[in-house]
Motif scaffolding. Structure first.
Motif, mmCIF file in Angstrom:
data_model
loop_
_atom_site.group_PDB
_atom_site.id
_atom_site.type_symbol
_atom_site.label_atom_id
_atom_site.label_comp_id
_atom_site.label_asym_id
_atom_site.label_seq_id
_atom_site.Cartn_x
_atom_site.Cartn_y
_atom_site.Cartn_z
ATOM 1 N N GLU A 112 0.470 0.192 10.346
ATOM 2 C CA GLU A 112 -0.224 -0.978 10.895
ATOM 3 C C GLU A 112 -1.312 -1.466 9.939
ATOM 4 N N ALA A 113 -1.897 -0.519 9.180
ATOM 5 C CA ALA A 113 -2.960 -0.881 8.230
ATOM 6 C C ALA A 113 -2.412 -1.481 6.942
ATOM 7 N N GLY A 114 -1.082 -1.466 6.788
ATOM 8 C CA GLY A 114 -0.484 -2.095 5.615
ATOM 9 C C GLY A 114 0.225 -1.169 4.660
ATOM 10 N N GLU A 148 3.162 0.616 3.096
ATOM 11 C CA GLU A 148 4.598 0.303 3.062
ATOM 12 C C GLU A 148 5.415 1.418 2.431
ATOM 13 N N GLN A 196 -3.587 4.351 -1.724
ATOM 14 C CA GLN A 196 -4.777 3.807 -1.088
ATOM 15 C C GLN A 196 -5.327 4.722 0.007
ATOM 16 N N MET A 253 0.832 -1.204 0.000
ATOM 17 C CA MET A 253 0.000 0.000 0.000
ATOM 18 C C MET A 253 0.866 1.254 0.000
#
Length: 312
Positions: A268-270, A272, A88, A1
């Motif tokens: 934490e939600a993805g 990167e 995102q 993401m």
């Protein structure tokens, strides 16, 4: 993401946007739209100064937004990159939240410029010059910063304004209280305490008159659902509902900018990869919060073209 990030006040500098305007019709159109909305030649002030005038909150806020959106529009219009497909989520630091919302299609460019002019004027007018101040506490976490602020208050306003990263917290409030905080900070465990060169005590309860002004302005503003969720400063959580976004923008005027928590929540939600558009201030903060994440700062034409090739 991937997350797109938009800078806040302090990113302004004489010459900002000049190279973009020279290289791209899209950038020139962006600056022209902002100039028309504000009935001011802000682009010339950004390009030529004087610096003292550019640093005024009423000018700095729309200027930083205009520069970030010029970078963003070059990426999308000239390079064909679509926000909803290439990122995102998005976020902005303080006034940068307005830039993020504009980029995501929630507020149009002219309206964003007018809102930031209103915000800048209201924040400056909320506290007479010289009666408020801000200070950066370095080598300090949020808990220690709160203890320092509480100890320094002595009945005056002294509050945490920005939780920027694990070693940098900004406090805001009355001039006397902030000076006391600077005096006692090192003895309480801070590495350094530095008064910031700002003209008003942002993101503290002294800004309530400005929050009231923004509640009125935003109440008359149409906000659409953004193309991607926006992580809000006051909640450090993603939001897409227009009414909630509006309420958070009002709360942001007096509330703490929870930037450290925002970046941590994104990771934490993805997420990167973090891409800062129009500045180089947020990147170092992100690296201190999430050292393993990839961070890119996009300012120049070369930066824009390199990013476009990567994410096309």
């Amino acid at each position: 993401m991937r997350a797109f990030l938009f800078p806040g006040q302090g990113s302004q500098a004489v010459g900002m946007g000049a190279a973009l305007a020279e290289a791209s019709r899209t950038a020139r159109d962006t600056f022209d739209l902002v100039d028309e909305a504000l009935e001011q030649n802000l682009a010339r002030l950004m390009r030529d100064g004087p610096e003292d005038e550019l640093k005024l909150t009423e000018n700095a806020q729309p200027a930083i937004m205009a520069h970030a959106l010029a970078v963003y529009r070059l990426l999308t219009i000239d390079c064909g990159i679509d926000l909803g497909k290439s990122a995102q989520v998005a976020a902005g630091h303080s006034l940068g939240e307005y830039s993020a919302l504009c980029a995501a299609g929630a507020i149009d460019l002219a309206t964003t410029a007018k809102l930031l002019r209103t915000r800048g004027l209201a924040m400056q007018a909320a506290v007479p010059v010289g009666e408020g101040a801000m200070a950066a506490l370095l080598g300090t976490d949020l808990e220690l910063a709160r203890r320092i602020a509480e100890a320094a208050a002595e009945g005056d306003v002294c509050e945490v304004a920005n939780d920027n990263d694990p070693g940098q917290v900004v406090i805001s409030g009355s001039f006397k209280a902030i000076m006391r905080a600077i005096d006692i900070a090192k003895g309480m465990g801070a590495k350094r305490a530095i008064q910031l060169p700002v003209s008003a005590p942002f993101h503290c309860s002294l800004m309530q008159p400005a929050a009231d002004a923004m509640e009125t302005a935003l109440g008359a503003t149409t906000i659409a659902r953004p193309a991607v969720p926006i992580y809000c400063n006051v909640t450090a959580a993603p939001e897409s509902d227009p009414d909630h976004l509006r309420a958070n923008l009002v709360a942001q005027v007096t509330g703490m900018v929870r930037w450290r928590e925002t970046i941590a929540a994104m990771a934490e939600a993805g997420v990167e990869e973090f891409v800062e558009l129009g500045g180089k201030v947020l990147g170092p903060m992100v690296r201190r919060i999430a050292p393993d994440m990839r961070v890119t700062s996009v300012v120049t034409i070369d930066d824009i073209e390199a990013l476009a090739k990567e994410i096309a």
